[in-house]
Design an enzyme around this catalytic site. Structure first.
Site, PDB file in Angstrom:
ATOM      1  N   GLU A 131      38.938 103.592  -0.288  1.00 25.72           N
ATOM      2  CA  GLU A 131      37.994 104.399  -0.141  1.00 25.72           C
ATOM      3  C   GLU A 131      37.180 104.494  -1.307  1.00 25.72           C
ATOM      4  OE1 GLU A 131      39.387 107.778   3.251  1.00 25.72           O
ATOM      5  OE2 GLU A 131      40.331 108.012   1.342  1.00 25.72           O
ATOM      6  N   TYR A 132      36.715 103.555  -1.849  1.00 29.07           N
ATOM      7  CA  TYR A 132      35.692 103.368  -3.140  1.00 29.07           C
ATOM      8  C   TYR A 132      34.308 103.228  -2.379  1.00 29.07           C
ATOM      9  CZ  TYR A 132      34.027 102.477  -7.787  1.00 29.07           C
ATOM     10  OH  TYR A 132      33.429 102.544  -8.828  1.00 29.07           O
TER      11      TYR A 132
END
Length: 968
Positions: free
Chosen positions: A337-338
């Site tokens: 989830e970057y």
């Protein structure tokens, strides 16, 4: 009790000559029981055994043998011995086979690296075992320490379900897992879990042969607070003494080196591998709080700024510091989830950290994110084990196509965010997972070939950082998922047991021995169980074996006493019809016992007396009871002890009912599951606006209550209707505006006679979903035979529990078995007398009232004990004499006051009365009555004295006789 077991890789020759006794031997002396008529079925184990070849007969452990183990398995044997005692009460000495040859009556743990099994292949080599129970004994043989440990879990679970927890069926099992990874992940970053809880979870997992515990060590709240990320909650849960990392560990909870070592020791002794996860470059608020310069926006972020080399170097330093703590072969680096805008820097970070972790001697793991970041895994390090957690970010099919080793951790099936309105906030859909899910599936749909995932892992994410819930609340949501995931990852086929039977088995085997935190409080009630958590008293108890263990719902606590006889009383809190009593005796059953029930704790109906001690179930016949007493328990050979005493309601009228409905959400949730008597199974309705479910009771029945146990997708408004023919319906109750979430509704109405009952939902709390665990119609049938006693006044009026005035007792007998005859009573072993009305208990002191009758041809009996206070009396000595005066008799009456206070005295005779208002202490009252007769017949004088004693008026009366006198 944990005994660390380190993995052994060095092979050694078998000490076959020392170990083989026929086909093996067993852990304690084994006494053959009579051969069974049919081949032994497979013991019910969680997870289910891969193979079983049944023999005939069984063995009974008597506790005199040893556990004899190869040197490689001595630590496994030590853990086995501790768990054997905790599970069964049987104590077995551990002996090293290198110095102590086994003999008949011992259990052998045989380490054999050459042992193989074609179907099990490498998975058998890593974690499989062979369990043999024969006429000569039992042997657990395994090519690994883990396999031998799992064999001991099978033996313990089988014993736990056997009579007296001491029997094993003759037969052989070859058992192994279908998947290498059978795991669970716990997010401790967003919410701290105590070290005791973590150790308990490691231990519990091993009971079900789950083998990987991933611990998510850092994270933060999801959304940026209004005041900026500086106000966000975050947690990093490792605490080192190294001053270079001062300020990184969370102040509200972190594990130091000793805590972590205790986790590793617990894991090593239970065949579990810990997967530590330090998550970056997203979910990194803890690192940025510690070093604001490595985050975006001057530190106002929870994402590392990977354009800065120091960001990656900081994370490397964290792994350098803590990886030496980690004993397992794999370490997880997070990486989910970057922001996509930084995808190229992200890929560089991913590859750099994977290489760095390998340089630390560990295999890297990561959350898959390649699809969102780059559309594919092109350019990404392939020597990383991937958690395939979301199809959009990077699913199993993509991981397989790209050549990754991967683990199914799909969020739609396997994520729980406690008490959230997303990601299974009330716990996983266990019945659906059990029925149709496998590690190669999403839901019931196969997305990759069987055997391609390394396994599966379910997860708890504590997103709701500001919600008020505890670690035990989380356990309440997750408890029932561990055995389900174990079943579907160990033996990935359609289970032999229906889900309802599986949940019953789960309740029987419990969470295993060696637990502390998660075994606080009470367990879960079986269907219809009234006694869970009830107050229990006993006439005596041993140290550490209190009577409360009998109703705590925990499978490994027990009550025990060394006395020759004992009584146990269970207070159910309220009177209600009672169906049966179940007792799970520990060790040698008692010779016999009695079962009595009472509505008030004073008068008891005898359900049965002198029950054979081997009998574990007593039918109570629907008698009303608040109190259930197991009395006059007479010891057999040894202490009197029991694991459990459970009291159940009568079977509901819906037992065996046929259920129909407006439709189902899926075939796995038919309406029949709402009338199966199992609170863990459920009907899930189709998405129609007004779903209904109906039950055909099979015959006309009299009832006035329906109990509805709703799942989280509950009804808001609904109506209950009844019918005699299933065609014409009459509404008997409606409910509106009912609370959201899971709940149980008891719906009462004027009693009706009907065969069919239907519930129609007109509004839902979680539309379009609706789900019902159980529709139950309690039985209101009159018992066949009952005898009761009612006392007036209902309660004693004195502080010591006695009556100041004699009470009266009304005895009656009723029942459907026939007319009442022979209604009799007796007091204190006196003669039996017919009951003709209320019985006045007027004798002072304790009185035992017994009563009996016939209802039809059924004998009923009961008893009660009542105490009546003795009538207060004064110390006044009275005498009566006569003399002759002038040819007539004179009657002289004297009363001497022996009290320390004045008394008033009154004399009454047939010749007159005389009273004295105050006679001083030591003084006397005297009066001579002139009879005016020459011939005085024998008679009596009544002397009454009264005085103020302790602020109350006390009176006593004496009747003093006198003899006849002639004065003629």
């Amino acid at each position: 009790m944990d005994m660390p077991v380190r993995r052994h890789t060095k092979a050694r020759a078998r000490v076959a000559a020392a170990l083989v006794l026929g086909a093996g031997v067993i852990a304690a002396t084994l006494v053959p029981t009579a051969a069974q008529a049919a081949t032994n079925p497979a013991p019910r184990i969680i997870p289910e055994l891969q193979t079983w070849t049944g023999g005939d007969g069984a063995f009974t452990l008597d506790g005199t043998g040893r556990i004899v183990a190869d040197p490689e398995l001595v630590e496994v044997a030590a853990q086995f011995a501790a768990d054997l005692e905790a599970t069964t009460g049987i104590v077995a000495e551990v002996a090293d086979a290198a110095g102590a040859a086994p003999s008949a009556g011992d259990l052998v743990l045989d380490f054999d690296e050459t042992l193989s099994h074609a179907a099990g292949g490498e998975l058998f080599q890593a974690e499989g075992y062979r369990l043999s129970v024969t006429a000569d004994g039992v042997e657990i043989a395994a090519p690994s320490t883990d396999g031998a440990f799992y064999g001991t879990r099978t033996v313990l679970q089988a014993l736990l379900q056997s009579p007296g927890r001491s029997e094993l069926p003759i037969g052989e099992s070859i058992d192994w897992p279908n998947h290498e990874v059978r795991g669970f992940m716990l997010d401790v970053g967003r919410r701290f879990f105590t070290p005791e809880f973590v150790r308990d979870y490691i231990t519990m997992m091993s009971w079900y042969k789950l083998n990987e515990f991933q611990i998510h060590l850092n994270d933060n709240e999801i959304a940026r607070p209004a005041g900026g990320w500086v106000d966000a909650y975050d947690g990093f849960r490792l605490k080192t003494d190294n001053p270079a990392f001062a300020g990184l560990a969370s102040e509200d909870g972190a594990y130091d080196r000793a805590d972590w070592q205790s986790f590793e020791d617990a894991a090593a002794s239970h065949a579990v591998t810990i997967i530590p996860e330090i998550d970056a470059p997203a979910h990194s608020r803890s690192f940025i709080r510690w070093k604001p310069e490595i985050g975006f926006n001057g530190g106002d972020s929870d994402h590392l700024d990977l354009s800065k080399p120091e960001s990656t170097e900081t994370i490397k330093a964290v792994f350098d510091e803590f990886t030496p703590w980690f004993e397992g072969p794999d370490v997880h680096m997070g990486t989910d989830e970057y922001p996509r805008e930084g995808r190229d820097d992200y890929r560089t970070f991913f590859n750099t950290m994977a290489d760095h972790i390998r340089g630390l001697g560990k295999q890297p793991r990561a959350w898959g994110s390649m699809t969102v970041m780059h559309g594919s895994a092109a350019g990404y390090d392939r020597d990383v084990t991937i958690n395939a957690w979301n199809n959009g970010w990077y699913g199993m099919a993509s991981a397989l196509a790209d050549g990754y080793e991967f683990i199914n951790t799909n969020d739609g099936d396997l994520y729980v965010v406690p008490f959230a309105n997303y990601y299974h906030g009330n716990g996983l859909n266990n019945s659906s997972l059990y029925a149709s899910w496998l590690p190669n599936k999403l839901g019931s749909t196969e997305v990759v070939p069987a055997g391609t995932p390394k396994g599966a892992m379910f997860a708890v994410w504590n997103d709701l950082v500001h919600e008020d819930y505890s670690e035990l609340d989380v356990h309440g949501l997750m408890r029932d998922s561990f055995p389900v995931i174990a079943q579907k990852t160990w033996k990935s086929t359609t289970p032999a047991l229906a889900y309802g039977d599986f949940t019953t088995l789960q309740r029987q085997v419990g969470p295993g021995p060696g637990l502390s935190t998660i075994e606080q409080g009470v367990g879960t009630a079986a269907a219809g169980e009234r006694s869970l958590g009830a107050v229990v008293t006993a006439s005596s108890s041993g140290e550490g074996t209190p009577p409360s263990a009998l109703t705590d719902g925990r499978s490994l606590t027990r009550w025990a006493t060394s006395e020759d006889t004992a009584d146990v009383t269970i207070d159910l809190g309220a009177s209600a019809p009672t169906g049966r009593v179940e007792i799970d005796w520990a060790g040698t059953p008692p010779e016999s016992y009695d079962v009595h029930v009472s509505t008030d704790g004073r008068f008891w109906q005898h359900v049965t007396d002198d029950v054979d001690g081997t009998t574990g179930v007593v039918d109570v016949g629907g008698l009303a009871a608040r109190y259930v007493a197991v009395r006059d328990i007479r010891s057999g050979d040894g202490d009197i002890a029991a694991w459990r005493m459970s009291v159940f309601s009568p079977k509901p009228l819906t037992t065996g009912a046929t259920a129909t409905s407006s439709g189902v959400e899926a075939a796995a949730f038919p309406p029949s599951l709402a009338v199966d008597g199992n609170d863990a199974t459920r009907w899930s309705a189709s998405y129609v606006a007004q779903p209904w479910i109906a039950a055909d009771l099979g015959a006309q029945q009299r009832f006035g209550e329906v109990v509805l146990k709703w799942e989280g997708a509950s009804a808001k408004d609904y109506a209950v209707a009844v019918s005699t023919d299933g065609q014409a319906w009459t509404t008997v109750a409606t409910r509106t505006g009912m609370a959201t979430g899971a709940r149980t509704d008891t719906v009462g109405f004027d009693p009706v006679t009907a065969r069919h009952v239907r519930v129609t939902v007109t509004a839902k709390n979680l539309s379009p979903y609706l789900s019902l665990f159980e529709l139950s119609v309690p039985s209101s049938a009159e018992p066949e035979a009952a005898i009761t006693a009612e006392i007036a006044p209902a309660e004693p009026d004195l502080p010591d529990g006695s009556y100041s005035v004699p009470p009266s007792v009304t005895i009656s007998a009723t029942g459907t078995a026939g007319d009442v005859s022979g209604l009799e009573y007796r007091v204190d072993d006196g003669a039996w007398a017919d009951v003709s009305g209320p019985i006045v208990l007027d004798a002072p002191g304790e009185q035992r009232l017994e009563y009996r009758a016939l209802v039809g041809d059924i004998a009923v009996a009961g008893h009660g004990v009542v105490t009546v206070a003795a009538t207060p009396s004064l110390e006044v000595e009275a005498t009566v004499s006569s003399r002759c005066v002038a040819g007539a008799a004179v009657l002289s009456v004297r009363a001497v006051n022996g009290e320390e206070a004045p008394v008033s005295v009154a004399f009454a005779s047939e010749f007159g009365e005389r009273s004295f208002a105050s006679v001083a202490p030591g003084k006397n009252a005297f009066h001579a009555f002139s009879t005016r007769v020459a011939e005085l017949a024998a008679g009596e004088v009544t002397i009454t004295a009264s005085a103020e004693v302790g602020g109350e008026t006390v009176s006593s009366t004496q009747v003093v006789p006198y003899e006849a006198r002639s004065c003629g």
